[in-house]
Write a protein that holds these residues in place. Structure first.
Motif, PDB file in Angstrom:
ATOM      1  N   GLU A  26      32.779 -13.624  35.069  1.00 50.50           N
ATOM      2  CA  GLU A  26      31.887 -12.802  34.249  1.00 50.50           C
ATOM      3  C   GLU A  26      30.670 -13.600  33.806  1.00 50.50           C
ATOM      4  OE1 GLU A  26      31.637 -10.199  30.110  1.00 50.50           O
ATOM      5  OE2 GLU A  26      33.472 -11.312  30.573  1.00 50.50           O
ATOM      6  N   ALA A  27      30.888 -14.856  33.457  1.00 50.24           N
ATOM      7  CA  ALA A  27      29.771 -15.710  33.029  1.00 50.24           C
ATOM      8  C   ALA A  27      28.743 -15.847  34.146  1.00 50.24           C
ATOM      9  CB  ALA A  27      30.291 -17.077  32.607  1.00 50.24           C
ATOM     10  N   PHE A  28      29.225 -15.989  35.380  1.00 49.77           N
ATOM     11  CA  PHE A  28      28.300 -16.098  36.502  1.00 49.77           C
ATOM     12  C   PHE A  28      27.517 -14.801  36.681  1.00 49.77           C
ATOM     13  CE2 PHE A  28      27.173 -16.105  41.050  1.00 49.77           C
ATOM     14  CZ  PHE A  28      26.499 -17.320  41.111  1.00 49.77           C
ATOM     15  N   SER A  29      28.181 -13.658  36.520  1.00 47.12           N
ATOM     16  CA  SER A  29      27.498 -12.372  36.608  1.00 47.12           C
ATOM     17  C   SER A  29      26.446 -12.235  35.516  1.00 47.12           C
ATOM     18  CB  SER A  29      28.516 -11.225  36.489  1.00 47.12           C
ATOM     19  OG  SER A  29      29.421 -11.237  37.568  1.00 47.12           O
ATOM     20  N   LEU A  30      26.777 -12.686  34.327  1.00 50.92           N
ATOM     21  CA  LEU A  30      25.817 -12.638  33.229  1.00 50.92           C
ATOM     22  C   LEU A  30      24.605 -13.518  33.519  1.00 50.92           C
ATOM     23  CD1 LEU A  30      28.294 -12.774  30.205  1.00 50.92           C
ATOM     24  CD2 LEU A  30      26.804 -10.856  30.796  1.00 50.92           C
ATOM     25  N   PHE A  31      24.853 -14.697  34.074  1.00 50.57           N
ATOM     26  CA  PHE A  31      23.748 -15.593  34.421  1.00 50.57           C
ATOM     27  C   PHE A  31      22.822 -14.943  35.453  1.00 50.57           C
ATOM     28  CE2 PHE A  31      22.403 -18.777  37.669  1.00 50.57           C
ATOM     29  CZ  PHE A  31      21.342 -19.313  36.953  1.00 50.57           C
ATOM     30  N   LEU A  32      23.412 -14.337  36.494  1.00 50.62           N
ATOM     31  CA  LEU A  32      22.596 -13.665  37.508  1.00 50.62           C
ATOM     32  C   LEU A  32      21.802 -12.513  36.894  1.00 50.62           C
ATOM     33  CD1 LEU A  32      24.921 -13.514  40.653  1.00 50.62           C
ATOM     34  CD2 LEU A  32      22.940 -14.978  40.283  1.00 50.62           C
ATOM     35  N   ASN A  33      22.435 -11.802  35.976  1.00 50.82           N
ATOM     36  CA  ASN A  33      21.758 -10.695  35.312  1.00 50.82           C
ATOM     37  C   ASN A  33      20.570 -11.200  34.496  1.00 50.82           C
ATOM     38  OD1 ASN A  33      21.126  -8.195  34.198  1.00 50.82           O
ATOM     39  ND2 ASN A  33      23.245  -7.691  33.737  1.00 50.82           N
ATOM     40  N   VAL A  34      20.763 -12.323  33.809  1.00 56.18           N
ATOM     41  CA  VAL A  34      19.663 -12.921  33.043  1.00 56.18           C
ATOM     42  C   VAL A  34      18.512 -13.289  33.983  1.00 56.18           C
ATOM     43  CG1 VAL A  34      18.959 -14.950  31.713  1.00 56.18           C
ATOM     44  CG2 VAL A  34      21.080 -13.759  31.139  1.00 56.18           C
ATOM     45  N   TYR A  35      18.853 -13.918  35.094  1.00 59.12           N
ATOM     46  CA  TYR A  35      17.832 -14.359  36.048  1.00 59.12           C
ATOM     47  C   TYR A  35      17.047 -13.170  36.604  1.00 59.12           C
ATOM     48  CZ  TYR A  35      15.736 -16.616  40.129  1.00 59.12           C
ATOM     49  OH  TYR A  35      14.845 -17.067  41.065  1.00 59.12           O
ATOM     50  N   TYR A  59      22.025  -9.976  25.648  1.00 56.19           N
ATOM     51  CA  TYR A  59      21.937 -10.918  24.528  1.00 56.19           C
ATOM     52  C   TYR A  59      23.223 -10.900  23.709  1.00 56.19           C
ATOM     53  CZ  TYR A  59      19.309 -13.882  21.319  1.00 56.19           C
ATOM     54  OH  TYR A  59      18.863 -14.949  20.583  1.00 56.19           O
ATOM     55  N   ASP A  60      23.755  -9.701  23.499  1.00 52.64           N
ATOM     56  CA  ASP A  60      25.008  -9.594  22.748  1.00 52.64           C
ATOM     57  C   ASP A  60      26.139 -10.295  23.479  1.00 52.64           C
ATOM     58  OD1 ASP A  60      23.785  -8.163  20.780  1.00 52.64           O
ATOM     59  OD2 ASP A  60      24.547  -6.202  21.429  1.00 52.64           O
ATOM     60  N   ARG A  61      26.200 -10.124  24.793  1.00 50.88           N
ATOM     61  CA  ARG A  61      27.323 -10.678  25.549  1.00 50.88           C
ATOM     62  C   ARG A  61      27.242 -12.200  25.655  1.00 50.88           C
ATOM     63  NH1 ARG A  61      32.263 -10.325  25.540  1.00 50.88           N
ATOM     64  NH2 ARG A  61      33.383 -10.639  27.500  1.00 50.88           N
ATOM     65  N   VAL A  62      26.071 -12.730  25.919  1.00 50.17           N
ATOM     66  CA  VAL A  62      25.977 -14.196  26.028  1.00 50.17           C
ATOM     67  C   VAL A  62      26.155 -14.844  24.664  1.00 50.17           C
ATOM     68  CG1 VAL A  62      24.550 -14.170  28.107  1.00 50.17           C
ATOM     69  CG2 VAL A  62      23.437 -14.224  25.858  1.00 50.17           C
ATOM     70  N   SER A  63      25.845 -14.106  23.602  1.00 39.96           N
ATOM     71  CA  SER A  63      26.049 -14.641  22.255  1.00 39.96           C
ATOM     72  C   SER A  63      27.514 -14.544  21.849  1.00 39.96           C
ATOM     73  CB  SER A  63      25.181 -13.879  21.242  1.00 39.96           C
ATOM     74  OG  SER A  63      23.813 -14.016  21.549  1.00 39.96           O
ATOM     75  N   THR A  64      28.124 -13.387  22.140  1.00 43.25           N
ATOM     76  CA  THR A  64      29.543 -13.189  21.806  1.00 43.25           C
ATOM     77  C   THR A  64      30.427 -14.092  22.645  1.00 43.25           C
ATOM     78  OG1 THR A  64      29.093 -10.888  21.276  1.00 43.25           O
ATOM     79  CG2 THR A  64      31.384 -11.489  21.641  1.00 43.25           C
ATOM     80  N   GLY A  65      30.030 -14.272  23.909  1.00 44.37           N
ATOM     81  CA  GLY A  65      30.842 -15.066  24.825  1.00 44.37           C
ATOM     82  C   GLY A  65      30.984 -16.510  24.415  1.00 44.37           C
ATOM     83  N   VAL A  66      30.106 -16.984  23.535  1.00 49.96           N
ATOM     84  CA  VAL A  66      30.196 -18.368  23.085  1.00 49.96           C
ATOM     85  C   VAL A  66      31.434 -18.563  22.217  1.00 49.96           C
ATOM     86  CG1 VAL A  66      29.031 -20.138  21.697  1.00 49.96           C
ATOM     87  CG2 VAL A  66      27.699 -18.666  23.203  1.00 49.96           C
ATOM     88  N   HIS A  67      31.864 -17.490  21.573  1.00 48.28           N
ATOM     89  CA  HIS A  67      32.966 -17.608  20.616  1.00 48.28           C
ATOM     90  C   HIS A  67      34.250 -16.920  21.077  1.00 48.28           C
ATOM     91  CE1 HIS A  67      29.869 -19.088  17.919  1.00 48.28           C
ATOM     92  NE2 HIS A  67      29.167 -17.985  18.131  1.00 48.28           N
ATOM     93  N   THR A  68      34.207 -16.190  22.169  1.00 51.85           N
ATOM     94  CA  THR A  68      35.402 -15.502  22.659  1.00 51.85           C
ATOM     95  C   THR A  68      35.617 -15.828  24.121  1.00 51.85           C
ATOM     96  OG1 THR A  68      34.101 -13.551  23.225  1.00 51.85           O
ATOM     97  CG2 THR A  68      35.089 -13.595  21.029  1.00 51.85           C
ATOM     98  N   ASP A  69      36.747 -15.365  24.628  1.00 50.94           N
ATOM     99  CA  ASP A  69      37.087 -15.658  26.024  1.00 50.94           C
ATOM    100  C   ASP A  69      36.207 -14.867  26.992  1.00 50.94           C
ATOM    101  OD1 ASP A  69      39.048 -17.391  25.265  1.00 50.94           O
ATOM    102  OD2 ASP A  69      40.634 -15.878  25.265  1.00 50.94           O
ATOM    103  N   VAL A  70      35.555 -15.577  27.881  1.00 49.15           N
ATOM    104  CA  VAL A  70      34.786 -14.975  28.970  1.00 49.15           C
ATOM    105  C   VAL A  70      35.156 -15.741  30.232  1.00 49.15           C
ATOM    106  CG1 VAL A  70      32.510 -14.541  29.942  1.00 49.15           C
ATOM    107  CG2 VAL A  70      32.865 -14.312  27.480  1.00 49.15           C
ATOM    108  N   THR A  71      35.542 -15.029  31.275  1.00 46.35           N
ATOM    109  CA  THR A  71      35.928 -15.711  32.507  1.00 46.35           C
ATOM    110  C   THR A  71      34.707 -16.332  33.177  1.00 46.35           C
ATOM    111  OG1 THR A  71      35.619 -13.749  33.900  1.00 46.35           O
ATOM    112  CG2 THR A  71      37.785 -14.034  32.852  1.00 46.35           C
ATOM    113  N   ALA A  72      34.962 -17.290  34.044  1.00 45.60           N
ATOM    114  CA  ALA A  72      33.872 -17.928  34.788  1.00 45.60           C
ATOM    115  C   ALA A  72      33.159 -16.906  35.667  1.00 45.60           C
ATOM    116  CB  ALA A  72      34.428 -19.071  35.635  1.00 45.60           C
TER     117      ALA A  72
END
Length: 318
Positions: free
Chosen positions: A289-298, A274-287
């Motif tokens: 890492e974002a994909f890894s976060l999405f898989l982790n959420v799923y 939750y912290d990372r997907v929230s923080t990532g909205v306002h800071t740089d997150v690579t595509a």
């Protein structure tokens, strides 16, 4: 076997090549051609170049050539740049020819004044041939072992990938069915995250992460709707208000598993996600890492929903 894709073809080819090497079914030139095909499909540039050297012969002016001359034991005198420079097929043919020469040079009977000298010369010649054969057999053995290592690596990697893909696909079907049954609105959001991630630009990644956060929020509302009051968990009174999504998910988990370590792991994973997907909205997150976060959420949603399934099964058995 029906080859349905390149991945299936690589798996089939590598399995067949393992049999070729282990059962000695092919001569060197045919084996290398087949390995070359596998290398084109699934090998590194270095492997491709090495196999080409084994097919065409070594070039003394190249660094890679020297490296594999050493690895295959081809040097007879490195300082003088002497060694077995020919291709593997030539090595095999030389072994065959040298063995024939030994057979031909065997002396069954000699007589006369030159008997002792002739026998000594013949014995020395045979020993020289045997030494040469031994060196070439060692080279062939090293090359075959290296080919086997390469082919086996490809085979087991593809085999694992196939099993993992099949396992994940089955798991995905189960999770999708559970999400559809318990949090249908969440399932509708998933394709939009994938679409944004495929775009890959910063704005799209930010939108994908925002949707991931909303997925967690929607999931919490679906499995444990907001309610008044608090819930005592581990000595802490947790608010169950509308904006306390993580609290409500943690309470849902606590009611469905007695494992303290599992509850702790899930709580920490949820907090980090939750912290990372929230923080990532306002800071740089690579595509990536974002994909890894999405898989982790799923996967996280799947684990939570499977807790409910396990509890239902336990109740039925009781």
């Amino acid at each position: 076997m029906t080859i349905e894709s390149e991945s299936d073809h690589i798996l089939f080819l590598s399995r067949d090549l393992l049999d070729d090497i282990e059962l000695q079914r092919l001569e060197a030139d045919k084996l290398l051609l087949k390995c070359s095909r596998l290398a084109r499909l699934s090998g590194t540039d270095e492997i491709k170049q090495w196999i080409k050297l084994e097919m065409e012969g070594y070039n003394g002016s190249k660094e890679l050539s020297d490296h594999y001359m050493s690895r295959t034991g081809r040097w007879t005198n490195f300082a003088e740049r002497k060694g077995y420079w020919g291709p593997l097929a030539q090595i095999e043919e030389n072994i065959r020819v040298q063995k024939l020469r030994i057979d031909v040079s065997k002396v069954e009977s000699l007589s006369g004044d030159g008997l002792i000298g002739a026998m000594r010369m013949n014995r020395d010649a045979q020993q020289a041939l045997a030494n040469g054969i031994s060196s070439m057999v060692a080279i062939r053995s090293r090359v075959l072992n290296m080919l086997h290592t390469f082919v086996a690596g490809v085979y087991y990697e593809r085999q694992f990938a196939k099993v993992a893909e099949s396992t994940f696909e089955q798991y995905k079907k189960d999770v999708d069915a559970l999400i559809a049954a318990h949090a249908g609105e969440v399932l509708e959001k998933l394709p939009s995250v994938v679409a944004r991630l495929q775009e890959g630009n910063d704005e799209a990644v930010s939108q994908a992460l925002t949707t991931c956060r909303r997925i967690i929020d929607s999931f919490a509302d679906a499995i444990f709707p907001p309610q008044a009051g608090t819930y005592n968990l581990g000595g802490n009174d947790l608010s169950l208000d509308a904006n306390k999504h993580q609290n409500r998910i943690n309470v849902y988990v606590a009611e469905r598993t007695d494992s303290k370590s599992r509850r702790t792991r899930i709580r920490q994973n949820l907090s980090n996600l939750y912290d990372r997907v929230s923080t990532g909205v306002h800071t740089d997150v690579t595509a990536e890492e974002a994909f890894s976060l999405f898989l982790n959420v799923y996967l996280f949603l799947g684990e939570i929903l499977h807790l409910g399934v396990a509890q239902t099964k336990d109740s039925v058995m009781a």
